[in-house]
Write an enzyme that holds these catalytic residues in place. Structure first.
Site, short mmCIF file in Angstrom:
data_model
loop_
_atom_site.label_atom_id
_atom_site.label_comp_id
_atom_site.label_asym_id
_atom_site.label_seq_id
_atom_site.Cartn_x
_atom_site.Cartn_y
_atom_site.Cartn_z
N THR A 134 7.43 -23.35 1.99
CA THR A 134 8.52 -22.39 1.79
C THR A 134 9.85 -23.07 1.48
O THR A 134 10.07 -24.22 1.90
CB THR A 134 8.67 -21.55 3.07
OG1 THR A 134 9.86 -20.76 2.98
CG2 THR A 134 8.81 -22.43 4.31
N ASP A 135 10.75 -22.34 0.82
CA ASP A 135 12.10 -22.89 0.57
C ASP A 135 12.92 -22.96 1.85
O ASP A 135 13.97 -23.60 1.88
CB ASP A 135 12.83 -22.05 -0.50
CG ASP A 135 13.02 -20.59 -0.12
OD1 ASP A 135 12.55 -20.17 0.96
OD2 ASP A 135 13.65 -19.86 -0.90
N GLU A 136 12.45 -22.28 2.93
CA GLU A 136 13.25 -22.25 4.16
C GLU A 136 13.38 -23.63 4.80
O GLU A 136 14.25 -23.84 5.64
CB GLU A 136 12.66 -21.26 5.16
CG GLU A 136 12.63 -19.85 4.61
CD GLU A 136 12.52 -18.77 5.67
OE1 GLU A 136 12.70 -19.07 6.86
OE2 GLU A 136 12.25 -17.62 5.30
N TYR A 160 10.26 -21.00 12.69
CA TYR A 160 9.31 -20.90 11.57
C TYR A 160 9.54 -22.03 10.58
O TYR A 160 8.61 -22.76 10.22
CB TYR A 160 9.46 -19.54 10.86
CG TYR A 160 8.80 -19.50 9.50
CD1 TYR A 160 7.41 -19.58 9.36
CD2 TYR A 160 9.58 -19.41 8.33
CE1 TYR A 160 6.82 -19.57 8.09
CE2 TYR A 160 8.99 -19.40 7.08
CZ TYR A 160 7.61 -19.48 6.96
OH TYR A 160 7.03 -19.48 5.71
N LYS A 164 7.16 -25.23 9.45
CA LYS A 164 6.70 -25.49 8.06
C LYS A 164 7.19 -26.87 7.60
O LYS A 164 6.45 -27.59 6.91
CB LYS A 164 7.21 -24.40 7.11
CG LYS A 164 6.59 -23.02 7.29
CD LYS A 164 5.10 -22.96 7.03
CE LYS A 164 4.75 -23.15 5.57
NZ LYS A 164 3.29 -22.92 5.32
P1 NAD Z 1 0.70 -13.84 5.92
O1 NAD Z 1 1.28 -13.85 7.29
O2 NAD Z 1 0.68 -12.57 5.15
O3 NAD Z 1 -0.81 -14.39 5.97
C1 NAD Z 1 -1.18 -15.49 6.73
C2 NAD Z 1 -2.69 -15.56 6.76
O4 NAD Z 1 -3.07 -16.71 7.55
C3 NAD Z 1 -3.33 -14.34 7.43
O5 NAD Z 1 -4.43 -13.90 6.67
C4 NAD Z 1 -3.79 -14.88 8.78
O6 NAD Z 1 -4.92 -14.20 9.30
C5 NAD Z 1 -4.08 -16.33 8.46
N1 NAD Z 1 -3.99 -17.20 9.64
C6 NAD Z 1 -2.97 -17.23 10.54
N2 NAD Z 1 -3.26 -18.12 11.52
C7 NAD Z 1 -4.46 -18.68 11.20
C8 NAD Z 1 -5.28 -19.66 11.83
N3 NAD Z 1 -4.93 -20.24 12.99
N4 NAD Z 1 -6.45 -20.00 11.23
C9 NAD Z 1 -6.83 -19.41 10.06
N5 NAD Z 1 -6.10 -18.45 9.46
C10 NAD Z 1 -4.94 -18.08 10.02
O7 NAD Z 1 1.48 -14.99 5.14
P2 NAD Z 1 1.99 -15.03 3.62
O8 NAD Z 1 3.31 -14.35 3.56
O9 NAD Z 1 0.89 -14.63 2.75
O10 NAD Z 1 2.27 -16.61 3.47
C11 NAD Z 1 1.21 -17.49 3.11
C12 NAD Z 1 1.76 -18.90 3.05
O11 NAD Z 1 2.80 -18.98 2.08
C13 NAD Z 1 2.37 -19.38 4.36
O12 NAD Z 1 2.04 -20.73 4.52
C14 NAD Z 1 3.87 -19.21 4.17
O13 NAD Z 1 4.59 -20.15 4.93
C15 NAD Z 1 3.99 -19.48 2.68
N6 NAD Z 1 5.12 -18.80 2.01
C16 NAD Z 1 5.32 -17.47 2.16
C17 NAD Z 1 6.35 -16.84 1.45
C18 NAD Z 1 6.59 -15.35 1.56
O14 NAD Z 1 7.60 -14.86 1.01
N7 NAD Z 1 5.74 -14.58 2.21
C19 NAD Z 1 7.19 -17.59 0.62
C20 NAD Z 1 6.95 -18.98 0.51
C21 NAD Z 1 5.91 -19.57 1.20
O1 DAU Z 2 12.01 -17.78 1.66
C1 DAU Z 2 10.63 -17.73 1.87
C2 DAU Z 2 10.35 -16.97 3.17
O2 DAU Z 2 10.62 -15.60 2.92
C3 DAU Z 2 8.91 -17.18 3.64
O3 DAU Z 2 8.70 -18.53 3.95
C4 DAU Z 2 8.64 -16.31 4.88
O4 DAU Z 2 7.27 -16.43 5.25
C5 DAU Z 2 8.93 -14.86 4.51
O5 DAU Z 2 8.73 -14.02 5.64
C6 DAU Z 2 10.37 -14.71 3.99
O6 DAU Z 2 11.34 -14.95 5.05
P1 DAU Z 2 12.65 -14.04 5.24
O7 DAU Z 2 13.08 -14.14 6.64
O8 DAU Z 2 13.62 -14.30 4.16
O9 DAU Z 2 11.98 -12.58 4.93
P2 DAU Z 2 12.16 -11.15 5.65
O10 DAU Z 2 11.47 -10.16 4.78
O11 DAU Z 2 11.82 -11.18 7.09
O12 DAU Z 2 13.74 -10.92 5.52
C7 DAU Z 2 14.40 -10.90 4.27
C8 DAU Z 2 15.88 -10.72 4.53
O13 DAU Z 2 16.10 -9.38 5.03
C9 DAU Z 2 16.44 -11.64 5.58
O14 DAU Z 2 17.78 -11.98 5.24
C10 DAU Z 2 16.44 -10.81 6.86
C11 DAU Z 2 16.69 -9.41 6.34
N1 DAU Z 2 16.05 -8.31 7.10
C12 DAU Z 2 14.72 -8.42 7.41
C13 DAU Z 2 14.08 -7.42 8.09
C14 DAU Z 2 12.62 -7.54 8.47
C15 DAU Z 2 16.77 -7.17 7.43
O15 DAU Z 2 17.98 -7.08 7.13
N2 DAU Z 2 16.14 -6.17 8.11
C16 DAU Z 2 14.82 -6.25 8.47
O16 DAU Z 2 14.29 -5.30 9.11
#
Ligand code: NAD
Ligand code: DAU
Length: 354
Positions: A134-136, A160, A164
């Site tokens: 992730t970019d975080e 988190y 990562k």
């Molecule tokens: P998600 O939470 O939707 O899915 C995570 C998956 O991992 C689920 O299917 C869960 O069952 C599985 N999992 C969790 N713990 C596990 C374990 N111990 N063993 C096996 N499986 C397990 O996550 P996502 O949003 O799809 O993100 C996927 C990946 O991409 C993550 O590594 C996250 O850090 C990265 N990522 C997410 C975003 C985003 O915006 N969602 C952005 C950049 C990177």
């Molecule tokens: O940047 C990549 C990341 O983006 C991934 O690595 C994470 O897995 C993914 O969850 C996401 O993280 P964020 O914290 O940015 O996403 P989230 O959807 O939780 O929140 C987006 C923005 O909105 C953040 O600034 C927090 C705000 N927010 C979020 C929720 C859930 C609100 O204002 N209200 C809310 O209820």
């Protein structure tokens, strides 16, 4: 035939990666390894579950001996690692589960792959361990002219992002120390179908439908850089096949939005789709206590993957958001089952004896 293990394939992004690989590469055997936590859901994959090149394995990446046994049995050529705890708010209330899955789980996977590959006839030749991050990990930007580059120093601010960041360090350390063939990517915020409704965009869509308050943290001034999930899956495909070993690629859409502006745009799309008078949904906006340690701004410079590998996003944000809203409105059942935990008990029960 190549065997590719995709971890976290039942989750949001993982399900799109699994679908892309299963359909695009019939000559590959795709193994989806997932624990099916609250975030993992096999209903995300019903359209490809019977494909001859697809197998689901229920398993936990924190279980090292399970991984050793699984790798000995299936002999993977490639690993695309997405399994993680992914929600920042949960990491604030339960940081240690993030350490277990994201740090220990990743180290276990690396170790199992290393042990399995180094003892095989061809060792690391033709093998690849791809870590999705992730970019975080880069922290929070404050100067509007700054962007995250692949060379930006790590500065994670939440449990988190710290977990990562630690997992990224382990991947690079295995590449450096054992010469494992690793490649990494760091992506910005994804949105699209199958997004779990604890995250901002699906939570808003869900709450607007139910006429519930739309919680905006702090003043809504935080900025995120949004990318359609299918474009992230396409980038992962590109990097897995053409990325240079040992390298990192930033993925993003050059698409920054202040949270409150995004909330207003979504309210307006929803009013139109639901046949409500413009301005109806925006009345639900409720400012709530800010997230602890809330990162101000994320913004990815994706020039490297665009220039070196020829990837670029396929959708404009407004188009992607329309598609996303349409998907959620057409998939009430998915949303109901996800929020009630029905899918979880159904699929956990189905795989209980594995
Ligand atoms: P998600 O939470 O939707 O899915 C995570 C998956 O991992 C689920 O299917 C869960 O069952 C599985 N999992 C969790 N713990 C596990 C374990 N111990 N063993 C096996 N499986 C397990 O996550 P996502 O949003 O799809 O993100 C996927 C990946 O991409 C993550 O590594 C996250 O850090 C990265 N990522 C997410 C975003 C985003 O915006 N969602 C952005 C950049 C990177
Ligand atoms: O940047 C990549 C990341 O983006 C991934 O690595 C994470 O897995 C993914 O969850 C996401 O993280 P964020 O914290 O940015 O996403 P989230 O959807 O939780 O929140 C987006 C923005 O909105 C953040 O600034 C927090 C705000 N927010 C979020 C929720 C859930 C609100 O204002 N209200 C809310 O209820």
């Amino acid at each position: 035939m190549k065997t590719i293990v995709i971890t976290g394939g039942a989750g949001f992004i993982g399900s799109h990666v699994v679908r892309l690989f299963v359909t695009k590469y019939p000559e590959f055997r795709i193994i989806n390894l997932d624990k099916l936590t609250y975030a993992g859901n096999l209903a995300n994959l019903t359209d490809i579950e019977d494909a001859p090149n697809y197998t689901f394995v229920k398993g936990d990446i924190t279980d090292a001996s399970f991984l050793e046994g699984m790798f000995a049995e299936i002999q993977p050529d490639g690993i695309i690692h997405l399994a993680a705890e992914s929600h920042v708010d949960r990491s604030i209330t339960d940081p240690l589960s993030f350490v277990m899955t994201n740090v220990v789980g990743t180290a276990n996977l690396l170790n199992a792959a290393k042990n399995h590959w180094k003892d095989s006839e061809t060792a690391f030749e033709g093998k690849r361990f791809y870590h999705v991050s992730t970019d975080e990990v880069y922290g929070s930007l404050h100067n509007p002219e700054d962007f995250f580059l692949e060379t930006t120093a790590y500065d994670p601010q939440s449990p988190y992002s710290a977990s990562k960041a630690a997992s990224d360090h382990f991947v690079r350390a295995y590449g450096n120390t054992y010469k494992m063939p690793v490649v990494l990517s760091n992506c910005s915020n994804n949105y699209g179908p199958n997004h779990f409704p604890e995250k901002l965009i699906p939570l808003l869509i869900h709450n607007i439908q139910l006429n519930k308050p739309l919680p905006v943290y702090g003043k809504g001034e935080n900025i995120r850089d949004w990318l359609y999930v299918v474009d992230h899956a396409r980038a992962i495909d590109t990097i897995f096949h053409n990325g240079t070993l040992g390298e990192t690629y930033n993925i993003g859409g050059f698409n920054e939005w202040k949270n409150i502006d995004l909330v207003h745009l979504l309210c307006s799309i929803m009013d139109r789709k639901l046949g409500r008078e413009e301005g109806t949904s925006a009345k639900l906006i409720t400012y709530v206590t800010d997230r602890a340690g809330h990162d101000l701004r994320y913004a990815i410079d994706a020039s490297k993957i665009m220039n070196e590998l020829g990837w670029e996003p396929s959708l404009q944000f407004e188009e992607g958001l329309e598609k996303t809203v349409d998907w959620f409105l057409a998939n009430h059942e998915w949303l109901d089952n996800v929020t009630s935990g029905n899918y979880q008990s159904y699929y956990q029960g189905m795989y209980a004896n594995r």
